[in-house]
Enzyme design. Structure first.
Site, short mmCIF file in Angstrom:
data_model
loop_
_atom_site.label_atom_id
_atom_site.label_comp_id
_atom_site.label_asym_id
_atom_site.label_seq_id
_atom_site.Cartn_x
_atom_site.Cartn_y
_atom_site.Cartn_z
N GLU A 31 18.32 20.76 34.15
CA GLU A 31 17.85 20.32 33.07
C GLU A 31 16.13 20.23 32.85
O GLU A 31 15.53 20.01 33.90
CB GLU A 31 18.32 18.80 33.67
CG GLU A 31 17.73 17.82 33.61
CD GLU A 31 18.01 16.76 31.84
OE1 GLU A 31 18.95 17.17 31.89
OE2 GLU A 31 16.88 16.92 31.80
N LYS A 48 21.78 -1.71 27.57
CA LYS A 48 22.74 -2.91 28.36
C LYS A 48 22.07 -3.71 28.96
O LYS A 48 22.29 -4.64 29.39
CB LYS A 48 23.55 -1.98 29.43
CG LYS A 48 25.46 -2.29 28.29
CD LYS A 48 25.65 -1.16 27.79
CE LYS A 48 25.09 -1.24 26.18
NZ LYS A 48 25.03 -0.31 24.86
N VAL A 208 17.63 3.25 1.55
CA VAL A 208 16.44 3.22 1.19
C VAL A 208 16.00 4.91 0.73
O VAL A 208 16.36 6.22 0.86
CB VAL A 208 16.40 3.92 2.69
CG1 VAL A 208 14.47 3.92 3.74
CG2 VAL A 208 16.85 1.70 3.55
N THR A 237 19.94 5.65 12.04
CA THR A 237 20.65 6.67 10.62
C THR A 237 22.05 8.19 11.41
O THR A 237 22.48 8.54 10.55
CB THR A 237 20.13 7.31 9.57
OG1 THR A 237 19.33 7.77 10.18
CG2 THR A 237 19.61 5.83 8.58
N GLY A 238 22.09 7.36 12.68
CA GLY A 238 23.34 8.86 12.85
C GLY A 238 22.84 9.71 13.98
O GLY A 238 21.29 9.87 14.46
N ALA A 294 29.67 8.67 26.01
CA ALA A 294 29.62 9.12 27.40
C ALA A 294 30.62 9.28 27.67
O ALA A 294 30.68 10.22 28.16
CB ALA A 294 28.27 8.23 27.74
N HIS A 418 46.27 -16.50 34.31
CA HIS A 418 45.77 -17.41 33.83
C HIS A 418 45.20 -18.05 34.82
O HIS A 418 45.47 -18.48 35.46
CB HIS A 418 47.43 -18.61 33.48
CG HIS A 418 46.69 -19.63 32.05
ND1 HIS A 418 46.47 -19.73 31.24
CD2 HIS A 418 46.59 -21.06 33.50
CE1 HIS A 418 45.88 -20.93 30.71
NE2 HIS A 418 46.53 -21.53 31.61
P1 NAI Z 1 26.09 5.85 13.08
O1 NAI Z 1 26.80 6.95 13.11
O2 NAI Z 1 27.06 4.86 13.66
O3 NAI Z 1 26.06 4.36 12.20
C1 NAI Z 1 24.87 5.12 11.34
C2 NAI Z 1 25.19 4.09 10.52
O4 NAI Z 1 23.72 4.27 9.60
C3 NAI Z 1 25.92 4.49 9.21
O5 NAI Z 1 26.57 3.32 9.28
C4 NAI Z 1 25.33 4.73 8.16
O6 NAI Z 1 26.16 4.45 6.65
C5 NAI Z 1 23.85 4.49 7.80
N1 NAI Z 1 23.51 4.87 7.58
C6 NAI Z 1 23.05 6.28 7.13
N2 NAI Z 1 21.77 7.22 6.20
C7 NAI Z 1 21.51 5.08 5.86
C8 NAI Z 1 20.36 5.46 4.69
N3 NAI Z 1 19.76 6.46 3.89
N4 NAI Z 1 20.11 3.97 5.01
C9 NAI Z 1 21.33 3.00 4.92
N5 NAI Z 1 21.61 3.62 6.24
C10 NAI Z 1 21.96 5.16 6.51
O7 NAI Z 1 24.98 6.64 13.73
P2 NAI Z 1 24.30 5.41 15.11
O8 NAI Z 1 24.28 4.04 14.98
O9 NAI Z 1 22.92 5.99 15.00
O10 NAI Z 1 24.70 5.74 17.21
C11 NAI Z 1 24.80 7.29 16.81
C12 NAI Z 1 26.05 7.96 17.57
O11 NAI Z 1 25.48 7.19 19.44
C13 NAI Z 1 27.44 7.36 16.69
O12 NAI Z 1 27.85 8.55 17.30
C14 NAI Z 1 27.17 6.68 18.19
O13 NAI Z 1 28.77 6.10 18.60
C15 NAI Z 1 27.02 6.97 19.62
N6 NAI Z 1 26.56 5.66 19.99
C16 NAI Z 1 27.25 5.12 20.78
C17 NAI Z 1 26.82 4.30 21.61
C18 NAI Z 1 28.45 2.44 22.58
O14 NAI Z 1 28.93 3.56 22.04
N7 NAI Z 1 28.55 1.30 22.69
C19 NAI Z 1 25.77 3.41 21.90
C20 NAI Z 1 25.30 3.87 20.50
C21 NAI Z 1 25.24 5.27 20.21
#
Ligand code: NAI
Length: 429
Positions: A31, A48, A208, A237-238, A294, A418
């Protein structure tokens, strides 16, 4: 020579190490940062902690305590006599050798569990000082007065919800027609409307184009340019797989065009036969891009260790629950109604609302909806999509039924305490 080298001590890596060590394998885990990975240090746990703090100041105070306590817990797990924790950056030398500084490590099995990094959008001004990713947002010392979030995915929605509650003025800009593209669109729309009622502004179907002088410029669905002024801009944005510096080429691994490490259904990496070394190579968690969660990484790691040990398991990776910790929560397992329609899969849809449930009323948590989809005749459960208080816990119950191939009738025939929110599941129409 050890039995197993694991690169990365996030939830995928450290849980795999613990499982392997418990079963007698000798493990070297490498790591370069803090143990616990994104989830513990800058992801699930910090967010959280924010969700469960009354104010931004309290969240800042609690964050360090929570994270260091959990990190110590992971270090404790990794102090198992069968595990050696090596601090540093790993890079491949050949198919079964990994270098960390001047030290070389060899093993018959190697797991790559290096996780992911934020993916930024290629627009002018993205490198402006007030533009942050989720890690940067968690490092802010003061609450931004105006927060603009690019992307209404999981990260964008969780931060929008919590910073709005802390008192920031939050604007979300999303490319698609609706927030949370992976969620049932009906549920996603209701959740967004609720968040709008709480004061968050959404600009959907907007792209954007530029960031300049503290303003985000975007094109709306009519093709007109608009802008939002902000003190801090979060780009959500991912995420993209983290493989830089691993020298994967030396192990004969070629990345897929989206930057992920390609794996088969058992998370085994295909590599070129002409490469020296005969180790079995695996990639688990975000780095293989399958399901960036995770708990997905943890289960993939467990499955890989089981294979190495020759233990058969029946983990159903297609039944993967997920939750979004907004207020209220949203959660899902299985295909959304939109996806079932798209695939042409015959289904029945059953709904129930929180407002009709005694416990929800008593808790003053009446906003919410449960949607269960099942096969039309047999009634075998296919999916659950929920928003409302404790949605994640409710989805977890349905996940058990789906994993075991149970029907809606069997769910309804199960006695539910319940008063509980769980009763909403058996109250579906
Ligand atoms: P995401 O893929 O969930 O969402 C990214 C969003 O950004 C999409 O709705 C997309 O349409 C939008 N987007 C992309 N380019 C854009 C642009 N140029 N302008 C405006 N909108 C745009 O990605 P996110 O939220 O960054 O999360 C990343 C990863 O982390 C995901 O796979 C998610 O599942 C994971 N994650 C999971 C959590 C949980 O399970 N509670 C918490 C945080 C993250």
């Amino acid at each position: 020579m050890t039995d197993l080298i694991i690169i990365g001590a996030g939830p995928g890596g450290y849980k795999a190490a613990a499982h392997a060590a418990k079963h007698g394998l000798k493990v070297t885990i490498i790591e370069e940062g803090h143990v616990g990975g994104t989830c513990l240090n800058v992801g699930c746990i910090p967010t959280k902690t924010y969700v469960h703090s009354a104010s931004f100041e309290e969240a800042r105070e609690r964050l360090g305590v929570v994270v260091s306590q959990l990190r110590a817990g992971v270090e404790g797990i990794l102090s198992h006599p069968n595990i050696t924790l090596v601090r540093g950056k790993a890079s491949f030398v050949d198919g079964h050798t990994v270098r960390v500084g001047d030290d070389m490590f060899t093993a018959s099995n190697i797991i790559i569990a290096t996780g992911s990094d934020s993916k930024l959008i290629p627009v002018p001004g993205i490198d402006s000082p007030n533009v942050v990713d989720s890690t940067g947002l968690l490092q802010l010392d003061t609450l931004p007065k105006r927060l603009c979030i690019i992307g209404a995915g999981v990260i964008g929605m969780e931060f929008a919800s919590v910073f709005n509650r802390f008192g920031s003025e939050v604007t979300v800009i999303e490319f698609l027609k609706e927030c949370l593209p992976a969620l049932d669109s009906d549920i996603a729309k209701r959740l967004r409307k609720l968040m709008e009622k709480d004061g968050i502004s959404f600009h959907l179907q907007c792209g954007v184009k530029q960031i300049a002088n503290g303003e985000v410029f975007f094109e709306n669905k009519k093709g007109q340019m608009e802008s939002v002024a902000a003190d801090v801009i979060l780009v959500a944005t991912g995420r993209k797989p983290r493989t830089e510096g691993l020298n994967l080429e030396a192990a004969g691994i070629t990345l897929a065009s989206n930057g992920t490490i390609p794996v088969d259904e058992n998370f085994k990496v295909s590599y070129r036969e002409d490469i020296e070394g005969d180790a079995s190579l695996f990639a688990i968690g975000d780095v293989n891009g399958r399901q960036m969660l995770a708990h997905a990484a943890e289960m993939q790691g467990q499955h890989v260790i089981n294979q190495i040990l020759g233990i058969e398991d029946k983990i159903r990776f297609e039944v993967m629950p997920a939750a979004i910790f907004t207020e209220p929560e949203a959660a899902c397992v299985g295909p959304s109604e939109d996806q079932l329609k798209e695939q042409g899969t015959p289904y029945e849809c059953h709904k129930a609302f929180y407002r009709a449930n005694g416990k929800a009323l008593a808790m003053a948590e009446t906003e919410g909806m449960v949607k269960l989809c099942c096969e039309p005749e047999e009634g075998r459960l296919l999916s659950a999509h929920i928003f409302g208080a404790h949605a994640a816990d409710l989805v977890q119950e349905v996940t058990a039924y789906i994993t075991l191939g149970a029907t809606l009738r069997q769910l309804r025939d199960t006695v539910h305490i319940h008063p509980t929110l769980s009763e909403i599941l058996i109250e579906v129409n």
